[in-house]
Write a protein that holds these residues in place. Structure first.
Motif, PDB file in Angstrom:
ATOM      1  N   ILE A   1      10.055 -10.232  -6.326  1.00 55.20           N
ATOM      2  CA  ILE A   1       9.469  -9.438  -5.232  1.00 55.20           C
ATOM      3  C   ILE A   1       9.891 -10.008  -3.872  1.00 55.20           C
ATOM      4  O   ILE A   1      10.088  -9.262  -2.903  1.00 55.20           O
ATOM      5  CB  ILE A   1       7.922  -9.414  -5.386  1.00 55.20           C
ATOM      6  CG1 ILE A   1       7.297  -8.320  -4.509  1.00 55.20           C
ATOM      7  CG2 ILE A   1       7.296 -10.771  -5.092  1.00 55.20           C
ATOM      8  CD1 ILE A   1       5.836  -8.036  -4.864  1.00 55.20           C
TER       9      ILE A   1
ATOM     10  N   ILE B   1      -3.278   4.405  -0.968  1.00 58.06           N
ATOM     11  CA  ILE B   1      -2.883   5.354  -2.016  1.00 58.06           C
ATOM     12  C   ILE B   1      -3.947   6.443  -2.158  1.00 58.06           C
ATOM     13  O   ILE B   1      -3.644   7.613  -2.369  1.00 58.06           O
ATOM     14  CB  ILE B   1      -2.662   4.609  -3.354  1.00 58.06           C
ATOM     15  CG1 ILE B   1      -1.751   3.392  -3.145  1.00 58.06           C
ATOM     16  CG2 ILE B   1      -2.097   5.561  -4.412  1.00 58.06           C
ATOM     17  CD1 ILE B   1      -0.422   3.679  -2.483  1.00 58.06           C
TER      18      ILE B   1
ATOM     19  N   GLY C   1      -5.960  -6.724   2.776  1.00 58.50           N
ATOM     20  CA  GLY C   1      -6.904  -5.836   2.107  1.00 58.50           C
ATOM     21  C   GLY C   1      -7.427  -6.458   0.827  1.00 58.50           C
ATOM     22  O   GLY C   1      -6.911  -7.478   0.346  1.00 58.50           O
ATOM     23  N   ASP C   2      -8.460  -5.826   0.252  1.00 58.65           N
ATOM     24  CA  ASP C   2      -8.990  -6.365  -1.000  1.00 58.65           C
ATOM     25  C   ASP C   2      -7.979  -6.222  -2.132  1.00 58.65           C
ATOM     26  O   ASP C   2      -7.958  -7.029  -3.064  1.00 58.65           O
ATOM     27  CB  ASP C   2     -10.334  -5.724  -1.370  1.00 58.65           C
ATOM     28  CG  ASP C   2     -10.353  -4.213  -1.228  1.00 58.65           C
ATOM     29  OD1 ASP C   2      -9.400  -3.647  -0.633  1.00 58.65           O
ATOM     30  OD2 ASP C   2     -11.312  -3.585  -1.701  1.00 58.65           O
ATOM     31  N   GLY C   3      -7.104  -5.217  -2.028  1.00 63.39           N
ATOM     32  CA  GLY C   3      -6.059  -5.072  -3.041  1.00 63.39           C
ATOM     33  C   GLY C   3      -5.017  -6.173  -2.918  1.00 63.39           C
ATOM     34  O   GLY C   3      -4.755  -6.916  -3.874  1.00 63.39           O
ATOM     35  N   GLY C   4      -4.447  -6.314  -1.752  1.00 69.48           N
ATOM     36  CA  GLY C   4      -3.394  -7.307  -1.545  1.00 69.48           C
ATOM     37  C   GLY C   4      -3.888  -8.729  -1.727  1.00 69.48           C
ATOM     38  O   GLY C   4      -3.157  -9.598  -2.217  1.00 69.48           O
TER      39      GLY C   4
ATOM     40  N   LEU D   1     -11.735   0.122  -6.523  1.00 69.24           N
ATOM     41  CA  LEU D   1     -11.669  -1.278  -6.939  1.00 69.24           C
ATOM     42  C   LEU D   1     -13.067  -1.836  -7.178  1.00 69.24           C
ATOM     43  O   LEU D   1     -13.964  -1.657  -6.344  1.00 69.24           O
ATOM     44  CB  LEU D   1     -10.960  -2.115  -5.871  1.00 69.24           C
ATOM     45  CG  LEU D   1      -9.467  -1.847  -5.695  1.00 69.24           C
ATOM     46  CD1 LEU D   1      -8.916  -2.629  -4.501  1.00 69.24           C
ATOM     47  CD2 LEU D   1      -8.698  -2.216  -6.966  1.00 69.24           C
TER      48      LEU D   1
ATOM     49  N   GLY E   1       7.073  -3.292   2.955  1.00 68.43           N
ATOM     50  CA  GLY E   1       5.778  -2.695   2.622  1.00 68.43           C
ATOM     51  C   GLY E   1       5.131  -3.313   1.401  1.00 68.43           C
ATOM     52  O   GLY E   1       4.249  -2.715   0.792  1.00 68.43           O
ATOM     53  N   THR E   2       5.528  -4.528   1.069  1.00 64.28           N
ATOM     54  CA  THR E   2       4.988  -5.113  -0.153  1.00 64.28           C
ATOM     55  C   THR E   2       3.588  -5.677   0.056  1.00 64.28           C
ATOM     56  O   THR E   2       3.296  -6.312   1.067  1.00 64.28           O
ATOM     57  CB  THR E   2       5.909  -6.229  -0.684  1.00 64.28           C
ATOM     58  OG1 THR E   2       5.346  -6.734  -1.898  1.00 64.28           O
ATOM     59  CG2 THR E   2       6.060  -7.372   0.294  1.00 64.28           C
ATOM     60  N   MET E   3       2.728  -5.433  -0.920  1.00 69.29           N
ATOM     61  CA  MET E   3       1.434  -6.106  -0.931  1.00 69.29           C
ATOM     62  C   MET E   3       1.646  -7.560  -1.361  1.00 69.29           C
ATOM     63  O   MET E   3       2.618  -7.880  -2.052  1.00 69.29           O
ATOM     64  CB  MET E   3       0.487  -5.428  -1.919  1.00 69.29           C
ATOM     65  CG  MET E   3       0.111  -4.021  -1.527  1.00 69.29           C
ATOM     66  SD  MET E   3      -0.654  -3.147  -2.899  1.00 69.29           S
ATOM     67  CE  MET E   3      -2.256  -3.923  -2.982  1.00 69.29           C
TER      68      MET E   3
ATOM     69  N   ALA F   1       0.207  -5.471   3.235  1.00 70.42           N
ATOM     70  CA  ALA F   1       0.370  -4.015   3.243  1.00 70.42           C
ATOM     71  C   ALA F   1      -0.964  -3.347   2.970  1.00 70.42           C
ATOM     72  O   ALA F   1      -1.742  -3.824   2.163  1.00 70.42           O
ATOM     73  CB  ALA F   1       1.385  -3.607   2.186  1.00 70.42           C
ATOM     74  N   GLY F   2      -1.230  -2.251   3.646  1.00 70.09           N
ATOM     75  CA  GLY F   2      -2.470  -1.527   3.395  1.00 70.09           C
ATOM     76  C   GLY F   2      -2.860  -0.735   4.616  1.00 70.09           C
ATOM     77  O   GLY F   2      -2.366  -0.999   5.729  1.00 70.09           O
TER      78      GLY F   2
ATOM     79  N   SER G   1     -11.160  -0.328  -2.385  1.00 72.41           N
ATOM     80  CA  SER G   1     -10.196   0.738  -2.703  1.00 72.41           C
ATOM     81  C   SER G   1      -8.769   0.290  -2.401  1.00 72.41           C
ATOM     82  O   SER G   1      -8.540  -0.536  -1.513  1.00 72.41           O
ATOM     83  CB  SER G   1     -10.521   1.969  -1.847  1.00 72.41           C
ATOM     84  OG  SER G   1      -9.573   2.987  -2.056  1.00 72.41           O
ATOM     85  N   TYR G   2      -7.841   0.838  -3.159  1.00 71.47           N
ATOM     86  CA  TYR G   2      -6.438   0.823  -2.740  1.00 71.47           C
ATOM     87  C   TYR G   2      -6.303   2.019  -1.801  1.00 71.47           C
ATOM     88  O   TYR G   2      -5.763   3.069  -2.164  1.00 71.47           O
ATOM     89  CB  TYR G   2      -5.513   1.019  -3.940  1.00 71.47           C
ATOM     90  CG  TYR G   2      -5.367  -0.162  -4.875  1.00 71.47           C
ATOM     91  CD1 TYR G   2      -4.986  -1.416  -4.401  1.00 71.47           C
ATOM     92  CD2 TYR G   2      -5.538  -0.012  -6.255  1.00 71.47           C
ATOM     93  CE1 TYR G   2      -4.806  -2.486  -5.274  1.00 71.47           C
ATOM     94  CE2 TYR G   2      -5.359  -1.069  -7.126  1.00 71.47           C
ATOM     95  CZ  TYR G   2      -4.994  -2.310  -6.636  1.00 71.47           C
ATOM     96  OH  TYR G   2      -4.801  -3.352  -7.488  1.00 71.47           O
TER      97      TYR G   2
HETATM   98  C1  LIG Z   1       3.336  -5.023  -4.662  1.00 68.42           C
HETATM   99  C2  LIG Z   1       2.936  -3.628  -4.320  1.00 68.42           C
HETATM  100  N1  LIG Z   1       2.339  -2.859  -5.232  1.00 68.42           N
HETATM  101  C3  LIG Z   1       1.948  -1.598  -4.921  1.00 68.42           C
HETATM  102  C4  LIG Z   1       2.169  -1.094  -3.687  1.00 68.42           C
HETATM  103  C5  LIG Z   1       1.711   0.318  -3.326  1.00 68.42           C
HETATM  104  N2  LIG Z   1       0.607   0.201  -2.365  1.00 68.42           N
HETATM  105  C6  LIG Z   1       0.812   0.253  -1.020  1.00 68.42           C
HETATM  106  S1  LIG Z   1      -0.567   0.016  -0.142  1.00 68.42           S
HETATM  107  C7  LIG Z   1      -1.501  -0.099  -1.540  1.00 68.42           C
HETATM  108  C8  LIG Z   1      -2.987  -0.292  -1.468  1.00 68.42           C
HETATM  109  C9  LIG Z   1      -3.375  -1.484  -0.638  1.00 68.42           C
HETATM  110  O1  LIG Z   1      -4.729  -1.705  -0.870  1.00 68.42           O
HETATM  111  P1  LIG Z   1      -5.539  -2.779  -0.051  1.00 68.42           P
HETATM  112  O2  LIG Z   1      -4.821  -4.073  -0.036  1.00 68.42           O
HETATM  113  O3  LIG Z   1      -6.913  -2.813  -0.583  1.00 68.42           O
HETATM  114  O4  LIG Z   1      -5.518  -2.215   1.433  1.00 68.42           O
HETATM  115  P2  LIG Z   1      -6.087  -0.792   1.933  1.00 68.42           P
HETATM  116  O5  LIG Z   1      -4.965   0.185   1.834  1.00 68.42           O
HETATM  117  O6  LIG Z   1      -7.256  -0.441   1.085  1.00 68.42           O
HETATM  118  O7  LIG Z   1      -6.471  -1.041   3.353  1.00 68.42           O
HETATM  119  C10 LIG Z   1      -0.711   0.019  -2.686  1.00 68.42           C
HETATM  120  C11 LIG Z   1      -1.250  -0.052  -4.057  1.00 68.42           C
HETATM  121  C12 LIG Z   1       2.847  -1.930  -2.768  1.00 68.42           C
HETATM  122  N3  LIG Z   1       3.148  -1.530  -1.538  1.00 68.42           N
HETATM  123  N4  LIG Z   1       3.180  -3.200  -3.099  1.00 68.42           N
END
Ligand SMILES: Cc1ncc(C[n+]2csc(CCOP(=O)(O)OP(=O)(O)O)c2C)c(N)n1
Length: 545
Positions: A82, A472, A438-441, A489, A412-414, A387-388, A468-469
């Motif tokens: 990555i 998306i 973000g909670d996802g990243g 999430l 744009g990578t998380m 990213a988010g 939440s993601y």
């Molecule tokens: C490694 C990776 N996987 C998937 C994606 C697709 N993607 C872009 S933004 C995102 C959601 C990010 O979620 P979060 O970190 O919670 O931030 P939010 O958008 O909720 O503010 C995803 C899944 C990506 N950009 N990078």
């Protein structure tokens, strides 16, 4: 005589590399052992190869030298991929050193074996698998040259384990800087003539200015000629976002009236930019293949010059040198129409970047947090973002003023934000480093935060928890209203996680808490963590009933 791994590291060190990021592996024990003899190279132990790779990418961006990551074969190399992709998309010099099965086992589908030439072929600038111990020093030299020349990018050095500790001659590979290139006098005269005549010129500046002296050269060029500056995708920190000549970033969400105005320019100076798909608004600005404006494209990489758009002047040169050559000591005459043109672009940009006044029912509008950070950040703060959608206000409203830095992945990578913050604070211990994620990243590489505790790095981590993601989810709502799947999430207690890591942590749920929490977070003394209960609804498109 020395060992092959000592030779490799000696070449890296001779070129200024003083830090490597790694997850250890049995496939490169010989290189690790040699590292023991290089106290001048700081070995940062990471918890996942993506974290190590992202840190190296961030370090490469901040230093201009290749960031270096060391990883094990097979599983380690795949985890690190990555970062190779990010370095390619972001044009960052990166050297990934990968241990490999012994030469006798190569191409026999041995345990954890991968043919890296094939695996990384499409995303690395160069993949080299050594077959002789004497090659390592030369390979290190070439890796540096290739990673840093043209469009900077990633290279992968693959070192079979049986040739890491063999005796070789002392290395003599030292790279000298190439003479800088700039166009000849006749071309410069022609360009100056164009710049004098243009009523509505526009500079589009990119990563080529991300070098010492680059920002100053860009600013001097713009001010001397009174030419508005648009920045390429996510290069906000190259030119003061508060400058009257700042026209905005060419990014993911430009308003139509802004792009329409840019189209009215009569001269585009595209300097140090690849003018890729996002900067060019999916290859729609300027007109493709033949821009309607006079189009000057200057870039250090001949592959990029005129790749998408046919320039009137395609210049393979150092954009900073060009900017300097086009900046006369005495102010040139400026066409009468130009101040009004610059003012018009400024007005559009100011209207677009004004802070939002939104009311959120389900948590804190994260834009408020970004605003508080903006108000309290130091003049040389380094802002690292993952990213988010939480990051949208950073791009749109923050208003970076050099030497403030924006560390954000063009790919744009998380997962980039947390490791980038670690690498940034290690590189600049005296500067304020703020990480927004973000909670996802965070759940992807947040584990690397432990390095901040271990090394007492006073980073402020701010986590936007919207369960939440959301980026998306927004797309789902736009394209498939009401049919969300896979984007909610279920989260752990982040505050407790941060405390368990050994950090001071706080959770905020009300807007009134934002300013105080940011102030506390920036008070220093070690890493601090703020979990923000962030509104999801303010980021979602309005539901059509
Ligand atoms: C490694 C990776 N996987 C998937 C994606 C697709 N993607 C872009 S933004 C995102 C959601 C990010 O979620 P979060 O970190 O919670 O931030 P939010 O958008 O909720 O503010 C995803 C899944 C990506 N950009 N990078």
């Amino acid at each position: 005589m020395t060992t092959s791994s000592h030779a490799l590291l000696a070449v890296l060190q001779a070129h200024g590399i003083d830090r490597v990021f790694l997850v250890p592996g049995e496939s490169y024990l010989g290189i690790l052992d040699a590292l023991y003899d290089f106290p001048g190279i700081d070995a940062v132990t990471c918890r996942h190869e993506s974290g190590a790779g992202f840190m190296a990418v961030a370090d490469g961006r901040l230093t201009g030298r290749p960031g270096v990551a060391l990883v094990s074969r097979g599983p380690g190399a795949t985890n690190a991929s990555i970062a190779v992709h990010t370095a390619q998309q972001d044009a960052i010099p990166l050297i990934l050193i990968v241990g490999q099965v012994p030469r006798a086992d190569l191409r026999r589908e041995a345990f954890q074996e991968i043919d890296y030439q094939r695996m990384y072929g499409a995303i690395a600038k160069w993949v080299f698998e050594a077959t002789d111990p004497g090659q390592l020093a030369e390979a290190a030299f070439k890796a540096i040259r290739i990673a840093t020349s043209g469009t900077p990018g990633p290279v992968v050095l693959v070192v079979p384990e049986d040739l890491q500790q063999q005796q070789v001659a002392q290395p003599r590979w030292i790279a000298r800087a190439h003479a800088s290139t700039k166009p000849g006098d006749a071309t410069l005269r022609e360009l100056l003539r164009l710049m004098e005549a243009a009523e509505r010129p526009l500079i589009v500046a990119g990563g080529g200015f991300e070098v010492p002296g680059g920002r100053e050269a860009l600013c001097a060029l713009a001010e001397t000629w009174h030419i508005p500056v648009a920045l390429s995708f996510r290069r906000h920190d190259l030119f003061s976002n508060l400058h009257p000549l700042y026209a905005g970033e060419l990014g993911l969400a430009n308003p139509k009236n802004q792009i329409d105005a840019f189209r009215e320019s009569d001269l585009i100076l595209a300097l140090g930019t690849r003018f890729g798909d996002i900067t060019s608004q999916e290859y729609s600005f300027p007109d493709l293949p033949r821009p309607s404006q006079t189009f000057v494209h200057a870039c250090a990489d001949d592959h990029m010059v005129g790749l998408h758009f046919a320039p009137d002047f395609g210049l393979v040169c150092n954009p900073v040198e060009l900017a300097r050559a086009l900046t006369p000591a005495a102010g040139p005459p400026i066409p009468q129409a130009r101040p009004a043109w610059a003012r018009r672009l400024q007005d559009i940009r100011e209207a677009f970047t004004a802070w939002p006044q939104r009311k959120a029912e389900d948590g804190i509008d994260f834009a408020q947090v970004v605003r508080a950070v903006r108000q309290q950040a130091s003049e040389d703060a380094i802002v690292c973002v993952d990213a988010g959608t939480f990051a949208a206000p950073v791009y749109r409203h923050f208003g970076f003023v050099p030497p403030q830095r924006l560390m954000s992945p063009l790919s744009g990578t998380m997962g980039y934000g947390t490791p980038a913050a670690i690498a940034s604070q290690l590189r600049f211990p005296g500067r304020q480093v703020i990480c927004m994620v973000g909670d996802g990243g965070f759940m992807m590489t947040g584990n690397e935060m432990i390095a901040a505790v271990e090394r007492k790095l006073p980073i402020l981590f701010i986590l936007a928890n919207n369960a939440s993601y959301a980026s998306i989810r927004i797309q789902q709502e736009l394209h498939y209203p009401g049919r969300t799947v896979g984007t909610s999430l279920f989260n752990p207690d982040f505050e407790k996680i941060a405390r368990a890591f050994g950090m001071q942590a706080q959770r905020i749920v009300r807007p009134e808490e934002v300013a105080g929490a940011v102030a506390m977070g920036l008070a220093g003394g070690g890493p601090r963590f703020i979990e923000v209960k962030a509104s999801l609804s303010v980021t979602l498109p309005e539901r059509r009933s």
